[in-house]
Scaffold this motif. Structure first.
Motif, PDB file in Angstrom:
ATOM      1  N   ASN A 293     -24.971  32.447 -31.530  1.00 16.22           N
ATOM      2  CA  ASN A 293     -25.600  33.107 -30.109  1.00 16.22           C
ATOM      3  C   ASN A 293     -24.513  33.163 -29.112  1.00 16.22           C
ATOM      4  OD1 ASN A 293     -26.938  33.711 -28.033  1.00 16.22           O
ATOM      5  ND2 ASN A 293     -28.474  32.316 -28.201  1.00 16.22           N
ATOM      6  N   GLU A 294     -23.988  34.441 -29.063  1.00 17.15           N
ATOM      7  CA  GLU A 294     -22.882  34.656 -28.264  1.00 17.15           C
ATOM      8  C   GLU A 294     -23.184  34.588 -26.829  1.00 17.15           C
ATOM      9  OE1 GLU A 294     -21.147  38.419 -29.338  1.00 17.15           O
ATOM     10  OE2 GLU A 294     -20.414  37.623 -31.230  1.00 17.15           O
ATOM     11  N   TYR A 295     -24.600  34.625 -26.360  1.00 12.69           N
ATOM     12  CA  TYR A 295     -25.133  34.722 -25.011  1.00 12.69           C
ATOM     13  C   TYR A 295     -25.814  33.439 -24.532  1.00 12.69           C
ATOM     14  CZ  TYR A 295     -25.117  39.422 -26.188  1.00 12.69           C
ATOM     15  OH  TYR A 295     -24.948  40.864 -26.699  1.00 12.69           O
ATOM     16  N   MET A 296     -25.340  32.269 -25.340  1.00  9.13           N
ATOM     17  CA  MET A 296     -25.664  30.904 -24.969  1.00  9.13           C
ATOM     18  C   MET A 296     -24.723  30.224 -24.130  1.00  9.13           C
ATOM     19  SD  MET A 296     -27.002  27.703 -26.939  1.00  9.13           S
ATOM     20  CE  MET A 296     -28.707  28.303 -27.696  1.00  9.13           C
TER      21      MET A 296
ATOM     22  N   HIS B 163     -24.942  34.044 -41.292  1.00 15.29           N
ATOM     23  CA  HIS B 163     -24.776  34.620 -39.762  1.00 15.29           C
ATOM     24  C   HIS B 163     -23.539  35.533 -39.710  1.00 15.29           C
ATOM     25  CE1 HIS B 163     -27.312  30.924 -39.315  1.00 15.29           C
ATOM     26  NE2 HIS B 163     -27.731  31.627 -38.186  1.00 15.29           N
TER      27      HIS B 163
ATOM     28  N   ASN C 192     -16.780  35.935 -35.117  1.00 13.53           N
ATOM     29  CA  ASN C 192     -17.684  36.842 -35.663  1.00 13.53           C
ATOM     30  C   ASN C 192     -16.925  38.030 -36.418  1.00 13.53           C
ATOM     31  OD1 ASN C 192     -19.294  39.620 -35.847  1.00 13.53           O
ATOM     32  ND2 ASN C 192     -20.332  38.843 -33.941  1.00 13.53           N
TER      33      ASN C 192
ATOM     34  N   ASP D 248     -27.775  28.650 -35.769  1.00 13.64           N
ATOM     35  CA  ASP D 248     -28.189  29.967 -34.886  1.00 13.64           C
ATOM     36  C   ASP D 248     -27.583  29.862 -33.683  1.00 13.64           C
ATOM     37  OD1 ASP D 248     -29.791  30.720 -37.149  1.00 13.64           O
ATOM     38  OD2 ASP D 248     -31.331  29.791 -36.327  1.00 13.64           O
ATOM     39  N   ASP D 249     -27.429  28.663 -33.068  1.00 12.31           N
ATOM     40  CA  ASP D 249     -26.904  28.309 -31.710  1.00 12.31           C
ATOM     41  C   ASP D 249     -25.497  28.702 -31.571  1.00 12.31           C
ATOM     42  OD1 ASP D 249     -29.430  27.319 -30.886  1.00 12.31           O
ATOM     43  OD2 ASP D 249     -28.797  25.276 -31.144  1.00 12.31           O
TER      44      ASP D 249
END
Length: 363
Positions: A250-253, A152, A172, A246-247
């Motif tokens: 996820n920058e939008y969660m 990731h 990131n 994955d969660d």
């Protein structure tokens, strides 16, 4: 390259890697004069350690090489620009992946902004510096340990902070963007349990001279070799949790939704750093019992070794050939955690543990 003979004393037993006792599950590789912090082993077998800031070391990161230790990176090979960018203050967390040694500098000795520093060991040059400013790392941050996810392209950092505001920091590596997640979630804050070792409680002396028993939040963290699950939990806690990588990536969660995706994985003792093998067995130090244990895939904890020498097993790292390394630093006898009284004396230890299965170098 200058060696540092005063920093390490290697005994005949250590040189021969003699088993600590007939029934133990570990070998003592080296007797160290300075208390180690964390350890990482690269895919070509280089052993690199932080030296714990609680013992006020001269160097914050060193390499164990040819039965001694040398500063890392080699100061003679660091150019002026890299020195200015790095300025390592107090590194604890250290991991390696894909030829990069990542060093997590909490900045607490000089009260400077925490940062994540990557050093390219193949090119012997600075790879990347990522700052962790407030509020990502709040004023009481103690960014401590982390895991590197090359699938990731993220690093996930544990920050116990002040306890109630403990959280994870997701970095990131491609963009340099940093996020603080799960702050104050039940999976990261400490439980109301004291750490007592050899009948002596861990105690911190505050500015008024009062002794307090600290409860430390999220610290141990690792990720399975498929980069699917990130495992973590509070140091002062009897539960290990996990969440999908994955969660976390996820920058939008939304953080509330993210928290709902955390699951309790297993029981655990009060512990510091952890590691995982290819079969998803999770290794940790059982601090209160001077022991090393494992959480197997049936989600049950069992003890592998117990010995007075396993006095605060802090950090683990797999190396090549399936070897699992660890360090012993007796932090409960440091002045910081012993009510202001330093009682820890050398030697501290670099260990090799007989793991149930092989793992990924650096993790």
């Amino acid at each position: 390259m200058k060696t540092l003979p005063k920093l390490v004393a290697i005994s005949v037993l250590a040189l021969l890697a003699i088993r600590a006792d007939a029934k133990s599950n570990f070998d003592i590789i080296a007797n160290l004069d300075n208390g180690p912090g964390n350890v990482t082993v690269t895919d070509n077998g280089r052993i690199i350690m932080s030296l714990h800031q609680f013992y006020q070391p001269k160097f914050t990161v060193v390499e164990y090489k040819d039965n001694t230790i040398v500063p890392f990176p080699n100061r003679e090979m660091v150019d002026a620009d890299s020195k200015a960018a790095m300025k390592l203050d107090s590194v604890l967390g250290i991991r390696s992946a894909d030829g990069i040694v990542w060093m997590l500098d909490n900045g607490m000795r000089s009260r400077v902004t925490p940062k994540l520093v990557g050093w390219d060991i193949k090119a012997d040059k600075l790879h990347q510096v990522i700052m962790l400013p407030s509020p990502i790392a709040p004023k009481d941050a103690f960014v401590n340990d982390f895991t590197v996810d090359t699938r990731h392209n993220i690093i996930v950092i544990s920050d116990p902070a002040g306890g109630t505001n403990a959280g994870l920091i997701v970095v990131n590596l491609k963009t340099g963007k940093v996020r603080r997640v799960l702050e104050g979630d039940s999976s990261v804050i400490p439980e109301n349990v004291d750490l007592i070792i050899d009948k002596v409680p861990i105690q911190i002396k505050d500015n008024s001279g009062k002794l307090n028993r600290p409860h430390i939040g999220v610290n141990p963290i690792t990720e399975d070799l498929n980069n699917e699950w990130v495992y973590f939990g509070p140091m002062h806690g009897l539960s290990l949790y996990r969440i999908k990588a994955d969660d976390l990536a996820n920058e939008y969660m939304d953080d509330n939704i993210l928290a709902s995706h955390v699951e309790r994985y297993s029981d655990k003792p009060i512990s510091d750093g952890i590691s995982i093998d290819k079969d998803n067995n999770i290794y940790l130090g059982e601090l209160a019992e001077n022991a090393i244990g494992v959480i197997t895939t049936d989600r049950k904890y069992r003890r592998l070794s117990q010995c007075p020498r396993l006095s605060w097993v802090d950090s683990f790292s797999f190396g090549p050939n399936g070897d699992l390394f660890a360090v012993v630093n007796r932090l409960h006898q440091s002045a910081m955690l012993n009510g202001g009284v330093l009682s820890a004396k050398p030697p501290f230890y670099l260990l090799k543990i007989h793991a149930l299965s092989s793992g990924l170098p650096g993790r």
